[in-house]
Scaffold this active site. Sequence first.
Site, short mmCIF file in Angstrom:
data_model
loop_
_atom_site.label_atom_id
_atom_site.label_comp_id
_atom_site.label_asym_id
_atom_site.label_seq_id
_atom_site.Cartn_x
_atom_site.Cartn_y
_atom_site.Cartn_z
N CYS A 78 0.83 -1.21 0.00
CA CYS A 78 0.00 0.00 0.00
C CYS A 78 0.86 1.26 0.00
O CYS A 78 0.33 2.36 -0.09
CB CYS A 78 -0.89 0.08 1.23
SG CYS A 78 -2.12 -1.19 1.36
N CYS A 98 -1.98 -4.34 7.01
CA CYS A 98 -1.88 -3.05 7.71
C CYS A 98 -1.83 -3.28 9.21
O CYS A 98 -1.15 -2.55 9.93
CB CYS A 98 -3.06 -2.15 7.37
SG CYS A 98 -3.17 -1.75 5.63
ZN LIG Z 1 -2.39 -0.38 3.77
#
Ligand SMILES: [Zn+2]
Length: 138
Positions: A34, A103
Amino acid sequence: MMYSEKVLDHFSNPRNVGEIENADGVGEIGNAKCGDIMKMYLKIDNGIITDAKFKTFGCGAAVATSSMATELIKGKSIDDALKLTNQAVVEALDGLPAVKIHCSVLAEQAVRSALSDYYTKQGIDPLPIVGEIKMPEE
Ligand SMILES: [Zn+2]
């Protein structure tokens, strides 16, 4: 992609954003997928995390997981913070979409990275205590 109310809340109203001056431990971790970069600051007194702040440049889930991770470790002992898993962060947020699980790993590793820095600053080898910091890559 569906986010829980809690994820949306921690994304739009993140807790503990910022820096701690003269932090006792600072950790930084990133992931290629990301492009998230997470920086974690800890204030530690007598083995207790008295303050935790973060700066995250990244996707919404990265902001929400950093925010929740700081909430989960504040006021806790270093030992408890070391036991914080990414699953605990995901559960506290009432779940994350599968593609965003990395994440939460980032948040877990950011905490460990800051604790690792804390031990290094104390002149203690962090490796046997904190273990290796893993950069999540999928
Ligand atoms: Zn992320």
